[in-house]
Design an enzyme around this catalytic site. Sequence first.
Site, PDB file in Angstrom:
ATOM      1  N   ASP A   1     -65.813 -37.891 -96.114  1.00  0.00           N
ATOM      2  CA  ASP A   1     -65.443 -39.214 -96.597  1.00  0.00           C
ATOM      3  C   ASP A   1     -66.297 -40.199 -95.794  1.00  0.00           C
ATOM      4  O   ASP A   1     -66.823 -39.866 -94.722  1.00  0.00           O
ATOM      5  CB  ASP A   1     -63.944 -39.491 -96.420  1.00  0.00           C
ATOM      6  CG  ASP A   1     -63.493 -40.676 -97.285  1.00  0.00           C
ATOM      7  OD1 ASP A   1     -64.363 -41.436 -97.768  1.00  0.00           O
ATOM      8  OD2 ASP A   1     -62.275 -40.860 -97.465  1.00  0.00           O
TER       9      ASP A   1
HETATM   10  C1  BGC Z   1     -62.751 -43.671 -99.551  1.00  0.00           C
HETATM   11  C2  BGC Z   1     -63.317 -42.689-100.565  1.00  0.00           C
HETATM   12  C3  BGC Z   1     -64.530 -43.273-101.219  1.00  0.00           C
HETATM   13  C4  BGC Z   1     -65.544 -43.624-100.163  1.00  0.00           C
HETATM   14  C5  BGC Z   1     -66.811 -44.238-100.705  1.00  0.00           C
HETATM   15  C6  BGC Z   1     -63.801 -44.171 -98.594  1.00  0.00           C
HETATM   16  O1  BGC Z   1     -63.294 -45.224 -97.847  1.00  0.00           O
HETATM   17  O2  BGC Z   1     -61.701 -43.063 -98.838  1.00  0.00           O
HETATM   18  O3  BGC Z   1     -62.360 -42.371-101.519  1.00  0.00           O
HETATM   19  O4  BGC Z   1     -65.051 -42.384-102.157  1.00  0.00           O
HETATM   20  O5  BGC Z   1     -64.962 -44.573 -99.261  1.00  0.00           O
HETATM   21  O6  BGC Z   1     -66.573 -45.499-101.191  1.00  0.00           O
END
Ligand code: BGC
Length: 763
Positions: free
Chosen positions: A228
């Site tokens: 993530d």
């Molecule tokens: C989120 C993800 C997301 C990623 C990219 C993170 O903060 O938890 O779900 O895909 O950011 O934006």
Amino acid sequence: MTLPALADLTLEEKAALTSGASFWFTEAVERVGIPPVMLTDGPHGLRKQAGSGDHLGIGDSVPATCFPPAVGLGSSWDVGLLRRVGEALGVEASIENVGVLLGPGVNIKRSPLCGRNFEYFSEDPIVSGELGAAIVRGIQSQGVGASLKHFAANNQEEDRMRASSDVDARPLREIYLRGFQRVVEDAQPWTVMCSYNRINGVYASEDPWLLTSVLRDEWGFEGLVVSDWGAVNERVAGIAAGLDLEMPSSGGITDAQIVRAVTDGVLPESVLDTAAGRVIDLVRKVTDAAGTATGPLDVDAHHALARDAAARSIVLLKNDSVEGAPVLPLAKDARLAVIGEFAAAPRYQGAGSSMINPTRLDTALDAIRQAASSEVAFSRGFSTAVDVAQEEEVSLRTEAVAVAAAAEVAVVFLGVPARLESEGYDRDDIDLPVNQLALLEAVLAVNPRTVVVLSNGGVVALPFAEAVPAILEGWLLGQAGGGATADILFGDVNPSAKLTETIPLRLEDTPAFLDFPGEFSHVRYSEGLFVGYRWYDARRMPVAFPFGHGLSYTTFTYGDCFAAITPSGDVEVRVTVTNSGSRAGREVVQGYTALPGSAIQRAPRELKAFASVELDPGETREVVLAVRRSDLAYWDRRVDGWVVEGGRYAVEVGASSRDIRSRTVIDIAGDDLVVPVSRSTSLGEALRHPIAGPLLQQAMGRMMGGGDASGSIMPEGVDMMRILEAFPLGRIGLMGALGGGDPVTTEDIDRLIDAANGGAPTR
Ligand code: BGC
């Protein structure tokens, strides 16, 4: 595309490949012709940022269709719909040259307070897994990779970058990982995104058990693990654990750490090769599929699909009769009052990384006015602003009440203000704002024909559920939700959605109430297996609306169900369903199982399969529910494996978890479970063991000298054997010769253990 072999890359190039080049792109290695690929959000629309990126949804992104978020789509229980939405997402991503779309999220809704529940499907792993697999298949059918997230046990936003989800093996496997497992095994997503949090103390991004043993060795995952955004704690530990790609870029800082670790011999180069190889595989898949869909985007067609999806996501919670007729559907010529800010300024998606810049946006008010044949009055009724002056509140309410009093039906749009639901933080309660509740009460007092339409990403308490005759749970419905709401209100579409999460009466009733969001960065999942309906059923608690509930404008009757074992060992449940009303409709049929008298702890019922059937009035069809044998298994800690317990299973088929229409039983042969015998095996367990049991009985007979130990030392009626059964084998010797016979020696016990475990010494 032919890409270079790993041997053509330098150590530095391989290290760079396994971390992003920027916010959304992987690193290119121009020297050898490796292009960058783009990964971007997800999950219910494409969020491709034009300029420099951020992951909080702040920066502008290209217009894209905003489909209903998972909270809506999930309520459709419609695998075919999820597949179609996935295809549309894939088309939009492909047109925009996006290689991987970051979704779906299949985390379990552990508590209604989780600020991100709108991005997740259900409190049940089978629902989450089935729907997640369908949308992944759809996305990937267009040559775009999906990213299954957030792996794993990421069930709250509070302290999400640090908190440890402390969860026992059974709930972890049976509830929190089961949905992920299903998507991986059934749909092979190109990527899995590991979550920010820790699990039992270990960061998901550096957990070899999670990322390698479970994900790859057990489930057969063939794709790439991406972090993530910002989830990497220690990059070297991460790559060693099975994290292939760090996102976003660390600006080269962690690449240097990897190079150093290899040079110093701390990290075998082969481990880096594996990760870099997976990045190259992903680049190859993406470039091979580039251009699967070409523009321009058919905005109208995707908007129409979004409307269809939204209509299938709206749950008709209640539809009582007032003066002899159900309040819904509305007559198009009825004098209507539409009340509530959300009718004109819809809440249609949640905040954070999933925020889509929609290609267009329907409002319910416009759509109702378009469909109605007489005039539709509107009044805002309340304000969602933070600091609203008391006088303004009163004047908004007074005006709305006057409008409601003059109408035949009042349709009141209530909901959770946007600022209360977002990625990054949780809610404090599940209540609707007091000004909205006060408005509703005042409207009801002047017009008993009142319909409530809800807009909310997480469930809300419904203290008015008894008093209001008709309630639509509209969740967050995406850009076409306004039109879909009108379709349902007027009956142009017959509602067919059902709850994938329980609506509780009070926050205090919810399973995680005492352990959410934890403290000192630890969250104890003390409710164990009893998440969602499993909890309310086990505790026999009343709820506002149960899991699986949802009404239709028609009615369905169920015949008797029959269960049989298929040649592959699965269970097939058949039931006939008849549309006994006067409109065509779709029924979501649910199959639950239970094992009364089980040797392990179980919920009173667990969903194992579902299917939907579309029926014309008077039509009857047979519905087949396919229950996988593997879904009957529980996780046995003693052998660290899945075990199907043998026995007579109850099979229940119903319209909801608390509206079971037909029951049967089926005998299931259990798996052979061989728990190794050791010195800590209890006397009781050993006595039930096929080899150890008889041997032990002989030894005990000798120890008792043929006598009976119970009478002499225990008052009459006390079951001596039950007391002794708790003793570990290793300690039996300490009891000496109970009945004056031969004492059992340590050697006797060890011989017995070896014999029980197959003869050879096992200690
Ligand atoms: C989120 C993800 C997301 C990623 C990219 C993170 O903060 O938890 O779900 O895909 O950011 O934006």
